[in-house]
Design a protein around this motif. Structure first.
Motif, PDB file in Angstrom:
ATOM      1  N   VAL A 123      13.715  12.699   0.326  1.00  0.00           N
ATOM      2  CA  VAL A 123      14.485  13.713   0.845  1.00  0.00           C
ATOM      3  C   VAL A 123      15.130  14.372  -0.400  1.00  0.00           C
ATOM      4  N   SER A 124      15.411  15.562  -0.296  1.00  0.00           N
ATOM      5  CA  SER A 124      16.245  16.311  -1.356  1.00  0.00           C
ATOM      6  C   SER A 124      17.489  17.030  -0.786  1.00  0.00           C
ATOM      7  N   ARG A 125      18.590  17.221  -1.614  1.00  0.00           N
ATOM      8  CA  ARG A 125      19.944  17.627  -1.264  1.00  0.00           C
ATOM      9  C   ARG A 125      19.981  18.749  -1.903  1.00  0.00           C
ATOM     10  N   ASN A 126      20.253  20.053  -1.323  1.00  0.00           N
ATOM     11  CA  ASN A 126      20.505  21.123  -1.970  1.00  0.00           C
ATOM     12  C   ASN A 126      22.039  21.379  -2.541  1.00  0.00           C
ATOM     13  N   LYS A 127      22.267  22.553  -3.101  1.00  0.00           N
ATOM     14  CA  LYS A 127      23.704  22.635  -3.798  1.00  0.00           C
ATOM     15  C   LYS A 127      24.849  22.676  -2.654  1.00  0.00           C
ATOM     16  N   ALA A 128      24.306  22.950  -1.353  1.00  0.00           N
ATOM     17  CA  ALA A 128      25.132  23.196  -0.181  1.00  0.00           C
ATOM     18  C   ALA A 128      25.405  21.853   0.518  1.00  0.00           C
ATOM     19  N   GLY A 129      24.801  20.863   0.087  1.00  0.00           N
ATOM     20  CA  GLY A 129      24.879  19.410   0.698  1.00  0.00           C
ATOM     21  C   GLY A 129      23.885  19.293   1.467  1.00  0.00           C
ATOM     22  N   ALA A 130      22.907  20.071   1.887  1.00  0.00           N
ATOM     23  CA  ALA A 130      22.084  20.038   3.142  1.00  0.00           C
ATOM     24  C   ALA A 130      21.025  19.096   2.780  1.00  0.00           C
ATOM     25  N   ILE A 131      20.450  18.177   3.765  1.00  0.00           N
ATOM     26  CA  ILE A 131      19.486  17.400   3.282  1.00  0.00           C
ATOM     27  C   ILE A 131      17.964  18.029   3.679  1.00  0.00           C
ATOM     28  N   LYS A 132      16.938  17.880   3.175  1.00  0.00           N
ATOM     29  CA  LYS A 132      15.626  18.546   3.557  1.00  0.00           C
ATOM     30  C   LYS A 132      14.622  17.055   3.531  1.00  0.00           C
ATOM     31  N   VAL A 133      13.979  16.785   4.494  1.00  0.00           N
ATOM     32  CA  VAL A 133      12.910  15.762   4.440  1.00  0.00           C
ATOM     33  C   VAL A 133      11.558  16.341   3.762  1.00  0.00           C
ATOM     34  N   GLU A 134      11.407  15.772   2.771  1.00  0.00           N
ATOM     35  CA  GLU A 134      10.250  16.562   1.844  1.00  0.00           C
ATOM     36  C   GLU A 134       8.754  15.745   2.104  1.00  0.00           C
ATOM     37  N   ARG A 135       8.986  14.448   2.073  1.00  0.00           N
ATOM     38  CA  ARG A 135       7.738  14.064   2.302  1.00  0.00           C
ATOM     39  C   ARG A 135       7.929  12.636   3.040  1.00  0.00           C
ATOM     40  N   VAL A 136       6.720  12.151   3.493  1.00  0.00           N
ATOM     41  CA  VAL A 136       6.656  10.731   4.013  1.00  0.00           C
ATOM     42  C   VAL A 136       5.060  10.266   4.035  1.00  0.00           C
ATOM     43  N   VAL A 137       5.279   9.052   3.247  1.00  0.00           N
ATOM     44  CA  VAL A 137       3.877   8.350   3.038  1.00  0.00           C
ATOM     45  C   VAL A 137       3.894   7.489   4.080  1.00  0.00           C
ATOM     46  N   CYS A 138       2.898   7.089   4.706  1.00  0.00           N
ATOM     47  CA  CYS A 138       2.696   5.969   5.711  1.00  0.00           C
ATOM     48  C   CYS A 138       1.281   5.103   5.399  1.00  0.00           C
ATOM     49  N   LEU A 147       0.684  -1.235  -0.116  1.00  0.00           N
ATOM     50  CA  LEU A 147      -0.143  -0.032  -0.037  1.00  0.00           C
ATOM     51  C   LEU A 147       0.850   1.378   0.070  1.00  0.00           C
ATOM     52  N   VAL A 148       1.946   1.242   0.832  1.00  0.00           N
ATOM     53  CA  VAL A 148       2.679   2.344   0.829  1.00  0.00           C
ATOM     54  C   VAL A 148       3.529   2.627  -0.558  1.00  0.00           C
ATOM     55  N   ALA A 149       4.034   1.730  -1.022  1.00  0.00           N
ATOM     56  CA  ALA A 149       4.593   1.735  -2.294  1.00  0.00           C
ATOM     57  C   ALA A 149       3.841   2.437  -3.217  1.00  0.00           C
ATOM     58  N   GLU A 150       2.680   1.820  -3.315  1.00  0.00           N
ATOM     59  CA  GLU A 150       1.524   2.347  -4.322  1.00  0.00           C
ATOM     60  C   GLU A 150       1.218   3.538  -4.149  1.00  0.00           C
ATOM     61  N   LYS A 151       0.941   3.971  -2.895  1.00  0.00           N
ATOM     62  CA  LYS A 151       0.504   5.552  -2.758  1.00  0.00           C
ATOM     63  C   LYS A 151       1.799   6.431  -2.884  1.00  0.00           C
ATOM     64  N   ALA A 152       2.839   6.103  -2.480  1.00  0.00           N
ATOM     65  CA  ALA A 152       4.344   6.764  -2.864  1.00  0.00           C
ATOM     66  C   ALA A 152       4.605   7.095  -4.065  1.00  0.00           C
ATOM     67  N   GLY A 153       4.148   6.283  -4.996  1.00  0.00           N
ATOM     68  CA  GLY A 153       4.532   6.089  -6.235  1.00  0.00           C
ATOM     69  C   GLY A 153       5.753   5.650  -6.212  1.00  0.00           C
TER      70      GLY A 153
END
Length: 713
Positions: free
Chosen positions: A588-603, A553-559
């Motif tokens: 997650v995404s990683r910006n040009k400075a190398g910092a990580i941002k948690v963008e989305r969690v599907v549960c 289910l989570v794989a489907e909903k997360a695409g």
């Protein structure tokens, strides 16, 4: 007036009649009627003459939605109007309000509130409804089968109607039926209703909700305690001249856990404590720093421990493996850090009794500890449960630490004043209870067909509660001692470390660390096998359909199979805890400075029948936020036995800017309800770690992530 527990009956009082339904000490359903003002026995439902229905909730409310959930179950079977339902917390009474999963102890924890109460509260609601129907049938001279109920109203095709409150007096003359049919799930109108408003929202919004911090008694003194700065330390001597000179300080007394400062207000008590001069004895204290502890733990990882699970021959499988890897995981001490620090109020009458006001997670533990300190019978200690501003396990410990300290402080002044004991944030972070530090070693391998052939897992740490060295700490190994993946050779063992540092279950207990090591390791195995992480897991979960179900289910909903933007990564994890099944995908995404941002969690969560879908969603969101905040930055460290961190600036909680978009999908189910307060937390950390690997190529096995050079945007 005497009660009859062999059968259910009604008693009339001089005030408004209240129909009360509960379960007696013998487990039999019993009903009583009582004055609306009388609350001295064990009801679950009270129906007032004004048609208000009081749901007596046996589990405390710390924000997790228990008061709404248990009220929903009662109201469903009772056919009550949701707007007429009122919540009341049950008194301390283990005979009548025991947690049915805890063997006779009253308390909240282990994500057990709805699970242990579901059938119990349904029967209570159904029994009350049946009594009202038969009372109406007698007054209207019609068959009971012809009477309908809806939203707190009884009705008949003849046009006769009555509110529940109007029929309570007539119902008082009846003997309740021994067996009452429960609703079929397809007939539920409140259970499963995602739009049902929470019962605690309004009072917490307008400020009328009562927390222990709100309780003020006449002539009450405020108390803070100076405790040893190292666990296991003792008072050698102290000087309180400067303390007694602080304006507002009333008294200073030594108690078994430190020096208590009594004052007319909290600020005076705190300033008085700061003025104390204390000489501490650290001969039996924990004097090691974190690095020394880690070295000791690492040494233990080289030695066999207490066996938790052993199947097949891991040594033989290791020797013949085609591909193998050994991993070391490091999990730090963690504080619970609830928003409301520990506090309670106690009024003590020597030789007579004591009364406590507390956001009490375990009334039975509090009664036991306080009664021993004060030399009272257990039943002479009355516990009034208030709302609590979070807990995450902190408020439930066998020493009832802050309740016990309050009793010690009251005893030291012979009960001359009621006492409000308050822990500051610094008190709790530097001297409270912690999720234990654990070091783990995991060895896994693949055979010639790229199938996992062995799993060897060793865990070392301070037990969640005191245990001898040769006794297995089952809490420490939960989550891997029942490894769901189909692997033929498995060995899990564990070491107990002896230390005076006080440790305690923390939100999701052992699953907080085992889910991470398990799900990061299985991801590594998938990588070694050249397999997709979801497909690899599903192939190993053929005997665990509910885990496989939430994973699909989570794989489907997360695409899962859809492409991500450049610089993004996606990780997955699935885990069972407290009989619930949760899978999560983190992006997650990683910006040009190398910092990580948690963008989305599907549960995706399978917790059986969803009593309150909105509460379940909130608990998944809360577990994800709590878990993410912890693994991103948090750890408790020691310098020569003293805790380094002391408040939120150096034990930083998740910020609003850190919180990702969260989607929660609840698996439809007709299974009995299971826990939701804790199961949302374990999968988020490994899913985050697996996602970070996708953008950095680095496998992180030492938490928090921030200690590995990972910066978060």
């Amino acid at each position: 007036m005497t009660s009859n527990t062999s059968r259910r009956h009604f008693l009339k009082g001089s005030a408004a009649v209240a129909l009360i339904v509960g379960f007696g000490a013998g487990g039999l359903l019993e009903a009583r009627a009582n004055s609306a003002a009388e609350k001295s026995f064990n009801p679950f439902i009270k129906i007032r003459s004004d048609n208000k229905i009081i749901a007596v909730v046996k589990h405390f409310e710390m924000g997790q939605g228990t008061s709404t959930g248990l009220t929903t179950i009662l109201a469903e079977e009772l056919d009550a109007d949701w707007d007429d339902m009122i919540v009341e917390f049950a008194p301390a009474d283990r005979k009548n309000y025991a947690n049915l999963f805890w063997g006779g102890s009253q308390g909240t924890g282990g994500s057990s509130s709805i699970a242990n109460s579901f059938t119990q509260y349904r029967k209570a609601g159904a029994a009350a409804r049946d009594m009202l129907i038969r009372a109406a049938a007698g007054e209207w001279h019609v068959p009971a089968s012809e009477i309908k109920t809806s939203k707190g109203v009884l009705s008949h095709a003849s046009g006769k109607t009555a509110r529940y409150g109007d029929m309570a007096a007539a119902a008082a003359k009846l003997n309740p039926a021994e067996d009452v049919a429960l609703k079929k799930p397809q007939d539920f109108t409140l259970i499963g209703n995602a739009t049902l408003p929470r019962k605690d929202s309004a009072s917490k919004t307008d400020g009328s909700a009562i927390f222990a911090m709100d309780v003020k008694l006449p002539d009450m003194l405020y108390v803070v305690v100076a405790r040893p700065p190292r666990f296991g330390g003792k008072v050698k001597s102290y000087t309180d001249k400067a303390t007694r000179a602080v304006r507002g300080v009333v008294d200073v007394r030594q108690i078994p856990r430190g020096i208590a400062v009594y004052a007319k207000n909290t600020w005076a008590a705190i300033k008085g404590r700061e003025a104390l001069e204390v000489d501490w004895d650290f001969m039996e204290a924990e004097n090691k720093s974190t690095a020394e502890m880690e070295a000791h733990y690492t040494d233990l990882l080289t030695k066999p421990g207490n066996i938790a699970k052993e199947e097949g021959d891991v040594d033989k499988a290791w020797d013949s493996a085609a591909k193998k890897i050994s991993l070391n995981f490091n999990f730090p001490f963690l504080a619970h850090a609830p928003m409301e620090p520990q506090n309670c109020v106690i009024r003590y009458e020597p030789g007579k009794g004591a009364e406590i006001w507390d956001g009490c997670q375990s009334p039975s533990m509090t009664q036991d500890v306080v009664s021993k300190i004060l030399g009272l019978e257990v039943d002479a200690v009355k516990v009034n449960t208030t709302y609590a501003g979070g807990s995450f396990g902190r408020r439930a410990n066998f020493t009832a630490d802050y309740g016990g300290e309050a009793a010690m402080a009251a005893l030291a002044i012979e009960g001359r004043h009621p006492v409000k004991l308050i822990w500051t944030r610094e008190d709790d972070l530097k001297g409270g209870y912690y999720r234990p530090m654990h070091l783990e070693r995991v060895e896994v391998a693949l055979d010639d067909n790229n199938a996992p052939s062995l799993w060897r897992h060793r865990i070392t740490g301070i037990p969640f509660f005191p245990l001898p060295a040769d006794k297995l700490d089952r809490s420490a190994v939960e989550g891997v001692s029942n490894l769901p993946y189909a692997i033929p050779n498995i060995k899990v063992d564990q070491h107990n470390v002896k230390s005076p540092i006080s440790t305690l279950w923390w939100r999701s207990v052992g699953h907080t660390h085992t889910a991470f090591s398990k799900e990061v390791t299985i991801d590594i195995l998938a990588e070694m096998a050249g397999a997709d992480p979801v497909a690899f897991r599903l192939n190993l979960l053929k005997d665990h359909p509910r885990q496989a179900g939430v994973l699909k289910l989570v794989a489907e909903k997360a695409g899962w199979d859809t492409p991500l933007p450049d610089g993004w990564g996606r990780g997955v994890a699935v885990h069972e805890s407290f009989n619930s099944f949760v899978a999560q995908v983190v992006e997650v995404s990683r910006n040009k400075a190398g910092a990580i941002k948690v963008e989305r969690v599907v549960c995706a969560v399978d917790c059986g029948i969803a009593v309150n879908p909105d509460v379940i969603t909130a608990q998944m969101e809360g577990g994800i936020g709590y878990g993410l905040g912890t693994v991103m930055r948090n750890r408790i460290t020691f310098d020569q036995g003293e805790v380094v961190q002391d408040n939120f600036p150096d034990y930083e909680p998740l910020r609003m800017s850190d919180m990702p978009k969260v989607e929660v999908h609840i698996m439809p189910s007709m299974e009995k309800p299971t826990g939701v307060g804790e199961p949302g937390l374990p999968p988020c950390a490994p899913a985050l770690g697996n996602a970070i690997f996708q953008v950095t190529g680095e496998r992180i096995t030492v938490l928090p992530f921030g200690e590995n050079g990972i910066k978060f945007a």
